[in-house]
Design a protein around this motif. Structure first.
Motif, PDB file in Angstrom:
ATOM      1  N   ARG A  49       0.852  -1.192   0.000  1.00 22.00           N
ATOM      2  CA  ARG A  49       0.000   0.000   0.000  1.00 22.00           C
ATOM      3  C   ARG A  49       0.891   1.246   0.000  1.00 22.00           C
ATOM      4  O   ARG A  49       0.896   2.036   0.947  1.00 22.00           O
ATOM      5  N   PRO A  50       1.684   1.448  -1.037  1.00 19.78           N
ATOM      6  CA  PRO A  50       2.704   2.501  -1.028  1.00 19.78           C
ATOM      7  C   PRO A  50       2.139   3.918  -0.958  1.00 19.78           C
ATOM      8  O   PRO A  50       2.892   4.865  -0.706  1.00 19.78           O
ATOM      9  N   GLU A  51       0.848   4.079  -1.144  1.00 20.85           N
ATOM     10  CA  GLU A  51       0.271   5.419  -0.995  1.00 20.85           C
ATOM     11  C   GLU A  51       0.437   5.959   0.411  1.00 20.85           C
ATOM     12  O   GLU A  51       0.290   7.166   0.639  1.00 20.85           O
ATOM     13  N   VAL A  52       0.752   5.062   1.385  1.00 18.86           N
ATOM     14  CA  VAL A  52       0.985   5.541   2.754  1.00 18.86           C
ATOM     15  C   VAL A  52       2.179   6.490   2.819  1.00 18.86           C
ATOM     16  O   VAL A  52       2.303   7.267   3.782  1.00 18.86           O
ATOM     17  N   ASP A  53       3.063   6.447   1.826  1.00 15.72           N
ATOM     18  CA  ASP A  53       4.247   7.311   1.797  1.00 15.72           C
ATOM     19  C   ASP A  53       4.089   8.483   0.839  1.00 15.72           C
ATOM     20  O   ASP A  53       5.070   9.175   0.545  1.00 15.72           O
ATOM     21  N   LEU A  54       2.860   8.689   0.370  1.00 14.53           N
ATOM     22  CA  LEU A  54       2.576   9.764  -0.573  1.00 14.53           C
ATOM     23  C   LEU A  54       1.478  10.662  -0.001  1.00 14.53           C
ATOM     24  O   LEU A  54       0.832  10.299   0.988  1.00 14.53           O
ATOM     25  N   PRO A  55       1.265  11.842  -0.554  1.00 12.96           N
ATOM     26  CA  PRO A  55       0.266  12.759   0.002  1.00 12.96           C
ATOM     27  C   PRO A  55      -1.123  12.121   0.095  1.00 12.96           C
ATOM     28  O   PRO A  55      -1.526  11.344  -0.782  1.00 12.96           O
ATOM     29  N   GLU A  56      -1.841  12.453   1.158  1.00 14.69           N
ATOM     30  CA  GLU A  56      -3.197  11.944   1.321  1.00 14.69           C
ATOM     31  C   GLU A  56      -4.057  12.362   0.136  1.00 14.69           C
ATOM     32  O   GLU A  56      -3.908  13.446  -0.414  1.00 14.69           O
ATOM     33  N   GLY A  57      -4.957  11.472  -0.233  1.00 12.48           N
ATOM     34  CA  GLY A  57      -5.865  11.769  -1.336  1.00 12.48           C
ATOM     35  C   GLY A  57      -5.343  11.388  -2.699  1.00 12.48           C
ATOM     36  O   GLY A  57      -6.066  11.524  -3.696  1.00 12.48           O
ATOM     37  N   ILE A  58      -4.104  10.883  -2.785  1.00 15.69           N
ATOM     38  CA  ILE A  58      -3.568  10.500  -4.084  1.00 15.69           C
ATOM     39  C   ILE A  58      -4.369   9.333  -4.647  1.00 15.69           C
ATOM     40  O   ILE A  58      -4.847   8.460  -3.911  1.00 15.69           O
ATOM     41  N   ASP A  59      -4.547   9.314  -5.946  1.00 19.76           N
ATOM     42  CA  ASP A  59      -5.229   8.223  -6.626  1.00 19.76           C
ATOM     43  C   ASP A  59      -4.419   6.938  -6.405  1.00 19.76           C
ATOM     44  O   ASP A  59      -3.249   6.867  -6.791  1.00 19.76           O
ATOM     45  N   PRO A  60      -5.010   5.913  -5.770  1.00 20.28           N
ATOM     46  CA  PRO A  60      -4.234   4.691  -5.496  1.00 20.28           C
ATOM     47  C   PRO A  60      -3.800   3.957  -6.750  1.00 20.28           C
ATOM     48  O   PRO A  60      -2.938   3.080  -6.678  1.00 20.28           O
ATOM     49  N   TYR A  61      -4.368   4.316  -7.907  1.00 14.14           N
ATOM     50  CA  TYR A  61      -3.991   3.683  -9.165  1.00 14.14           C
ATOM     51  C   TYR A  61      -3.067   4.580  -9.995  1.00 14.14           C
ATOM     52  O   TYR A  61      -2.817   4.304 -11.171  1.00 14.14           O
TER      53      TYR A  61
END
Length: 411
Positions: A49-61
């Motif tokens: 779930r690498p979005e945990v290291d990116l800004p909140e609200g980023i498109d997970p795809y």
């Protein structure tokens, strides 16, 4: 190709398993995943779930998300947190949840067998979720989320796994939810050959959970074969943990509905009485047998027992409790004909207990709840053997496999 093959697993370095092991990527939302990685720099969620290291609200795809997964994997490799075995192995994997225990084999399952339906499916997949797993595999050049497979229990396999798991485990981790995960490596050539032959003797394997992961692996394999037809590599298999059917624990998968579709409480009860014997209950109703249902409505519990004449015993799909409820109640009385897409219905896994049903109704969010008896493993295999598809949200397997304990690199 054999039905299964050993592989050189990518695993936590000694002493690192507790730092790395994580729940499956699809059992939490983004906010929960962010909370889970707090203070855990090596959690496998940084890869799954690498979005945990990116800004909140980023498109997970977003392509940025898959690139971050690849970056995080490379960091763990460079830091020596993840290491790869030097030779192909099998791995014994044991899950313990309370008094329940199940022991299976981690292997590379044949994509060819999957494509030929010797590894049988029982669910439709959604293109967006398949595409996500394809991009994840391609970004990592690895399969990191194991597919949960089942085989019909046989002593030729069960006895070997029992003997190996009677020794001290190499990995022994108890997760935050209390589930214990143990792992043993099988590197002995004779034992590997024995297990390979025993699985090859089986008529079929069954996908219990992980239809999107297995479908994605098949797509990646097909694309790579087309690009290089003469190359035979690990991408011809997919990461799987395979358990005997008689050790599975399937929990109930319950339903809650937002409104009464224009009916009054008395009107709903009258309609239900046509197909069900209805009995009030002073306590929550957890169905004790198939064709019995619990219903929570207007602050009261009821036991509903379906008229036996309405059970189509010769149809492996229509006779499932999830189908009986759908066909006798949810579609005709509530007008919900496509539970996959209708937002008036929601599903609650049995791990949350009947109190979760009461909470959703008492809050006013939902109008009525139905508790079901769990689908049987024999029912799942019967549906798969018939080449049929189960209704959505038919099975809830517990305990869940951990991500990160063994991954399959596509050489």
């Amino acid at each position: 190709m054999s039905l299964i093959e050993p592989f050189a697993g990518l695993r936590p370095a000694p002493g690192r398993a507790a730092d790395i092991a994580a729940p499956p990527y699809d059992v939490m939302n983004a906010a929960e995943a962010r909370r889970m990685v707090e203070g855990r720099p090596w959690s496998f969620l940084h890869i799954s779930r690498p979005e945990v290291d990116l800004p909140e609200g980023i498109d997970p795809y977003s392509p940025t998300v898959y690139a971050k997964a690849q970056e995080n994997l490379q960091t763990m490799l460079a830091e020596g947190v993840l290491i790869r075995d030097s030779a192909p192995c099998y791995y014994v994997y044991r899950l313990t949840m309370g008094t329940h225990q199940q022991t299976g084999l981690v292997a590379s399952a044949s994509v060819a067998a999957y494509d030929a339906d010797r590894i049988k499916k029982h669910e439709f997949t959604r293109p967006v979720k398949e595409d996500d797993r394809v991009r994840q595999i391609e970004a990592l050049n690895a399969q990191t989320g194991p597919v949960f497979l089942v085989y019909r229990a046989t002593a030729a396999i069960d006895d070997v796994l029992a003997a190996i798991s009677a020794t001290a485990a190499e990995v022994d981790v108890t997760a935050a939810d209390g589930v214990r995960h143990e792992l043993w490596t099988i590197s002995d050539a004779a034992q590997i050959a024995q297990l390979t032959a025993a699985f090859d003797a089986l008529e079929a394997l069954y996908v219990a959970d992980g239809h999107h992961r297995s479908a994605a692996a098949s797509r990646v394999a097909a694309a790579r074969r087309a690009a290089n037809p003469v190359e035979a590599t690990a991408h011809q298999g997919f990461l799987a943990v395979i358990f005997p059917h008689d050790q599975m624990q399937i929990l109930d998968y319950n339903r809650v509905i937002k409104d009464l579709h224009g009916m009054t409480v008395d009107g709903l009860m009258n309609h239900l009485s046509v197909a069900f014997a209805i009995e009030g209950s002073a306590t929550p109703v957890k169905p004790a047998r198939p064709t019995e249902f619990g219903m929570y409505l207007a602050g009261h519990w009821y036991r509903l027992t379906l008229d036996p004449a309405r059970i189509p015993h010769d149809d492996p799909v229509a006779r499932l409790d999830v189908s009986l409820l759908q066909d006798n109640v949810i579609a005709p009385l509530f007008g919900i004909h496509d539970p996959r897409r209708d937002d008036r219905i929601d599903f609650i896994g049995g791990i949350r207990g009947l109190e979760a049903l009461v909470k959703r109704v008492d809050s006013g969010e939902m109008a009525v709840a139905f508790a079901l008896h769990p689908t049987g493993m024999s029912d799942l295999m019967a549906v798969a053997d018939a080449g049929e598809v189960m209704p959505p949200k038919s099975t809830w397997f517990e305990p869940k496999l951990a991500d990160g304990l063994v991954s399959l690199v596509l050489d």
